[in-house]
Scaffold this motif. Structure first.
Motif, PDB file in Angstrom:
ATOM      1  N   PHE A 256       0.797  -1.210   0.000  1.00  0.00           N
ATOM      2  CA  PHE A 256       0.000   0.000   0.000  1.00  0.00           C
ATOM      3  C   PHE A 256       0.833   1.264   0.000  1.00  0.00           C
ATOM      4  O   PHE A 256       0.659   2.143  -0.811  1.00  0.00           O
TER       5      PHE A 256
ATOM      6  N   GLN B  91      -1.984  11.026   6.296  1.00  0.00           N
ATOM      7  CA  GLN B  91      -3.433  11.169   6.210  1.00  0.00           C
ATOM      8  C   GLN B  91      -3.878  12.604   6.405  1.00  0.00           C
ATOM      9  O   GLN B  91      -4.930  13.018   5.938  1.00  0.00           O
TER      10      GLN B  91
ATOM     11  N   TRP C 264      -5.015  10.153   0.247  1.00  0.00           N
ATOM     12  CA  TRP C 264      -4.679   8.894  -0.422  1.00  0.00           C
ATOM     13  C   TRP C 264      -5.301   7.691   0.281  1.00  0.00           C
ATOM     14  O   TRP C 264      -5.854   6.794  -0.343  1.00  0.00           O
ATOM     15  N   THR C 265      -5.176   7.660   1.609  1.00  0.00           N
ATOM     16  CA  THR C 265      -5.743   6.542   2.364  1.00  0.00           C
ATOM     17  C   THR C 265      -7.117   6.873   2.949  1.00  0.00           C
ATOM     18  O   THR C 265      -7.979   6.005   3.041  1.00  0.00           O
TER      19      THR C 265
ATOM     20  N   HIS D 196     -10.991   5.031   3.366  1.00  0.00           N
ATOM     21  CA  HIS D 196     -11.598   4.862   4.689  1.00  0.00           C
ATOM     22  C   HIS D 196     -13.012   5.409   4.711  1.00  0.00           C
ATOM     23  O   HIS D 196     -13.947   4.754   5.181  1.00  0.00           O
TER      24      HIS D 196
ATOM     25  N   SER E 183      -5.955  -5.030   6.022  1.00  0.00           N
ATOM     26  CA  SER E 183      -5.617  -3.682   5.566  1.00  0.00           C
ATOM     27  C   SER E 183      -4.164  -3.342   5.840  1.00  0.00           C
ATOM     28  O   SER E 183      -3.482  -3.990   6.624  1.00  0.00           O
TER      29      SER E 183
ATOM     30  N   THR F  80      -3.426  -0.105   6.566  1.00  0.00           N
ATOM     31  CA  THR F  80      -3.409   1.236   7.164  1.00  0.00           C
ATOM     32  C   THR F  80      -3.440   1.221   8.692  1.00  0.00           C
ATOM     33  O   THR F  80      -3.764   2.226   9.318  1.00  0.00           O
TER      34      THR F  80
ATOM     35  N   GLN G 240      -8.376   3.458  10.131  1.00  0.00           N
ATOM     36  CA  GLN G 240      -9.719   3.597   9.565  1.00  0.00           C
ATOM     37  C   GLN G 240     -10.784   3.599  10.640  1.00  0.00           C
ATOM     38  O   GLN G 240     -11.884   4.132  10.436  1.00  0.00           O
TER      39      GLN G 240
ATOM     40  N   VAL H 296      -8.162  -3.297   2.311  1.00  0.00           N
ATOM     41  CA  VAL H 296      -7.478  -2.093   1.852  1.00  0.00           C
ATOM     42  C   VAL H 296      -6.062  -2.437   1.464  1.00  0.00           C
ATOM     43  O   VAL H 296      -5.215  -2.756   2.297  1.00  0.00           O
TER      44      VAL H 296
ATOM     45  N   GLU I 256      -5.014   0.510  -4.918  1.00  0.00           N
ATOM     46  CA  GLU I 256      -4.400   1.512  -5.778  1.00  0.00           C
ATOM     47  C   GLU I 256      -4.622   1.131  -7.234  1.00  0.00           C
ATOM     48  O   GLU I 256      -4.556  -0.048  -7.591  1.00  0.00           O
TER      49      GLU I 256
END
Lengths: 407, 400
Positions: free
Chosen positions: B7, B121, B126-127, B131, B154, B156, B160, B237, B261
């Motif tokens: 990611f 963030q 982008w992320t 979310h 995920s 991230t 999220q 994700v 992506e």
């Protein structure tokens, strides 16, 4: 839910004759006068605008007061200016939504505009959307009020970082090390009656609107979320902090921007200072501004003490749950109240406090908290000017000179 | 701490419909001599593919002279791609990748990863785009359900969930119970979860949401359970794979939220030049985005750029036996096909959620936009940087 109108149903002093008009009894919201006439309107009728129609020209108005104002313009003969001479029974309204608490007559609301707004907010479609944050509202005035302040807020974490965006603040808060410390401190400091916290439910945009006390820690989410510069306060103010040097208290992974104690946003300042003082039993005298408006909690205590000796003024004070826009009026109102024992209307819809309640501190406390809730709500919606929280002329207590005959 | 390279290291995406040069031009700065890096890199890749070692060496030498990971985006792109090309030329891709991975693991701590991702963030959607889109879709699918179970696969690191918890606390009349199962495939993520778990739990308590969090190694029946009366959502994700699509079926999810992506590194593995173009184009957009989102001297930006090297090396210099990833990235259209074949059907994001996403983008600097899937076979929404789709978000449910 504030209603900015001054009267709910009018009491025409002229029809009552020469004696002073009967005191308006105010019950708790949704606990109507048992003798009132219960009106159940269909959703369609409820939401219909312009229900009040002028008999002269047929023009429709949303509110009765507006119609009356309009009628004056017709130069009606004196007799016809009066409303119908028959006794106007007090009317209360039920919510058409069957599943709603206010559907049952025992929980009817006394104000037509109030029930309209309630129906919209709770059961209505949220048609109004904030451009900036996508928050949705069913009532246009709510939306407008929000739009005024959206994006102007700043959120400050205990670690010192400031955010202009709520989502970044929330995410940061969840991961911030300061969170770990915060709950420890709060559990130590929490001692207050729960209901006071619940009265801040009227500010959904800032705080969780439902506090579910799973344990003590959750009693003070507002405090934890937005409480400001604790680390800047002199330690003496907070007994649990007295032994801890502020700078090492938090795990400083973040750049702690040591900002001035002045909280950027007035509204937030007053709310969080309310909580902080409430929890820590101090008056927020670390800031010049805050000290001018004493903390609500400290006032509650003071009033309680004063009330113990002279119950009547305390009762009357407590009944002022409303906005006192102009400080100059406070003294006058109190003065006027003191002499007559009636409470002028000036209330919005939901909160009603009984002037004639002869209950002791409990009742008084209840009134204070009710009015505090309303205060905060109206405060929220009116753009954050400085107001005294309890609407009781806090300034007078701090500055006795501005009050007539209170202290 | 090794944030999943998939990611945080975007892999390139080829847009077959548009010419690559013009699209990479629009993504990177200006035109003209600013494109020297892309030009040289392409020529080098072509020479490599044609086994023209003389030309290749000459170009490598030139790139080496001009490149720098501390320079402007062109110099940076040149530096990172140069290294990957070098690995390819010397057949040392796999070794290089492993070294990079272990260095990253050693040098990252929970603190630094947290700081990095939160900063990212803050300056870029982008992320957060994914979310907001996924949380919105999940909340809507879960409407009225008292017991929620989200299975989170995920990259991230649970960033999220705070906003979802807050939404559950404020937007529902009766706050439901939430159970979160986090699939931590790598040791790095597992160790990060040790720090994250108590924090999220505490936060959930703060929000007043009854909450349970467990960390598992995979989606198998041995690893996690689904309780009766639970409504299950799978949140994916940056971690989708054909294997995952198959494995997730048994949990019988009410909704599957996918964020990936917009990059295709799997269909072109056999064609080095095409693969290279893809990789180059995507990373050019990414670096451009980073450059404009962060401050000039930002450390976080540097770290994110460095993270890219691993994936660039992996994509360009590790193939055949050297392959270190099971499956590389694909574009939304490709994933959609796979999901449909596996028995899922697409659900569109509701208007409310799309509005929320648009409002989110407004809170960031200019340059971002939301692009709806255009053609009939496409689904989901895209986050676009200067009109280039870069992140794809979609919602799926099992087709009965």
């Amino acid at each position: 839910m504030t209603d900015n109108e001054s009267t709910i149903s009018s009491q025409n002093p002229l029809t009552s004759g020469s004696s002073p008009p009967p005191k308006k009894k105010r019950n708790l919201p949704g606990t109507p006068d048992p003798e009132a006439e219960v009106i159940a309107l269909s959703p369609k009728t409820l939401m219909a605008t312009n229900r009040f129609v002028c008999e002269v020209c047929g023009k429709g108005f949303q509110r009765d007061q507006n119609l009356q104002l309009h009628r004056r313009g017709h130069n009606l003969p004196w007799k016809l200016k009066q409303r119908s001479s028959k006794e106007v029974r007090k009317r209360v309204y039920v919510c058409p939504e069957k599943a709603c608490v206010h559907h049952h007559p025992s929980r009817a609301l006394g104000d037509l505009t109030g029930i309209k707004k309630h129906f919209c907010r709770k059961h209505g479609e949220k048609k109004w959307k904030c451009d900036k944050c996508a928050k949705r509202y069913a009532v246009q005035s709510d939306w407008k009020a929000h739009a005024k302040t959206c994006g102007t807020r700043e959120y400050k974490c205990d670690c010192g970082t400031i955010f202009s965006r709520r989502d970044s603040f929330i995410t940061h808060r969840a991961f911030c090390d300061a969170l770990a410390q915060e709950t420890a401190r709060v559990t130590a400091a929490t001692h207050a009656p729960n209901h006071i916290n619940y009265h801040f439910l009227g500010m959904p945009q800032h705080f969780p609107s439902i506090f579910k006390p799973i344990n003590d820690q959750t009693l003070d989410p507002i405090h934890e979320l937005t409480h400001s510069t604790q680390d800047h306060h002199p330690p003496f103010a907070n007994p649990s902090f007295s032994s801890l040097p502020p700078s090492t208290f938090y795990n400083l992974n973040w750049d702690t921007t040591h900002t001035s104690p002045n909280i950027p946003n007035h509204k937030e300042a007053t709310v969080s200072s309310l909580f902080s003082t409430h929890q820590n039993q101090i008056s927020s005298n670390h800031e010049a501004e805050a000290s001018a408006r004493m903390s609500a909690t400290a006032l509650l205590q003071k009033a309680a003490q004063i009330g113990a000796t002279t119950t009547d003024p305390a009762m009357i004070l407590g009944s002022f749950g409303v906005k006192c826009n102009d400080n100059g009026l406070d003294g006058n109102r109190l003065c006027g109240l003191y002499s007559t024992s009636s409470v002028t209307s000036g209330f919005g819809s939901d909160v009603e406090s009984s002037v004639n309640e002869n209950s002791a501190m409990n009742g008084q406390l209840q009134m204070y908290t009710c009015s505090k809730r309303r205060r905060v709500q109206s405060y929220e919606e009116e753009g954050g000017e400085t107001r005294d929280f309890l609407g009781v002329g806090i300034n007078p207590i701090c500055h006795p000179s501005s009050i007539n005959g209170w202290i | 701490m090794d944030a999943n390279p998939k990611f945080l290291n975007p892999r390139g995406d080829m847009q077959p419909s548009t010419t690559t040069t013009s699209s990479s031009d629009s993504a990177a700065e200006g035109g003209g001599e600013a494109k020297w890096a892309a030009k040289l890199l392409r020529e080098c890749a072509a020479a490599m593919s044609q086994k023209d070692s003389g030309k290749m060496h000459h170009l490598l030498w030139m790139l080496n002279e001009l490149a720098s990971p501390y320079g402007d985006p062109d110099q940076k792109i040149a530096a990172y791609f140069l290294q990957a090309l070098f690995c390819k030329a010397t057949d040392s891709g796999r070794r290089c990748y492993k070294t990079l991975a272990s260095v990253a693991e050693r040098s990252h701590s929970f603190d630094s990863s947290r700081k990095l991702i939160l900063k990212f963030q803050e300056v870029s959607p982008w992320t957060t785009f994914g979310h907001v889109a996924s949380n919105g879709a999940t909340l809507e699918a879960f409407e009225g359900e008292p017991n929620l179970h989200i299975i989170d696969v995920s990259t991230t690191l649970c960033t999220q969930w705070p906003t979802l918890l807050e939404a559950l606390a404020t937007r529902t009349d009766d706050t439901p119970r939430l159970r979160l199962t986090v699939v931590a495939a790598t040791a790095a993520v597992k160790s990060a979860m040790k720090e994250i778990t108590p924090r999220i739990e505490k936060f959930a308590r703060l929000m007043g949401v009854p909450f349970e969090l467990s960390v598992v190694a995979d989606l198998s029946k041995d690893s996690l359970t689904v309780r009766e009366g639970e409504a299950v959502a799978v949140n994916c994700v940056g971690a989708l794979s054909p294997n995952l699509i198959e494995t997730m079926k048994w949990v019988n999810p009410k909704v599957v939220t996918v964020v990936e992506e917009e990059a295709d590194f799997s269909s072109n593995r056999d064609d080095f030049v095409e693969c290279f173009e893809e990789c180059l184009r995507f990373h050019t957009v990414y670096f451009d985005m980073l450059e404009e989102s962060f401050a000039a001297t930002s450390n976080e930006k540097l770290m994110l750029e460095r993270e890219c090297l691993r994936s660039i090396v992996r994509v360009l210099a590790c193939d055949g036996d050297d392959k270190v990833e099971e499956h590389e990235r694909e574009r939304g259209r490709q994933w959609s096909e796979r999901l449909r074949e596996a028995g899922f059907s697409a659900v569109a994001h509701s208007e409310d959620v799309v509005d929320d996403v648009r409002a989110l983008l407004k809170r960031y600097r200019a340059g971002w936009s939301l692009v709806a899937a255009a053609e009939d076979d496409q689904t989901g929404i895209f986050l676009a940087w200067k009109e280039e789709p870069v992140v794809w978000a979609s919602v799926w449910k099992p087709s009965k």
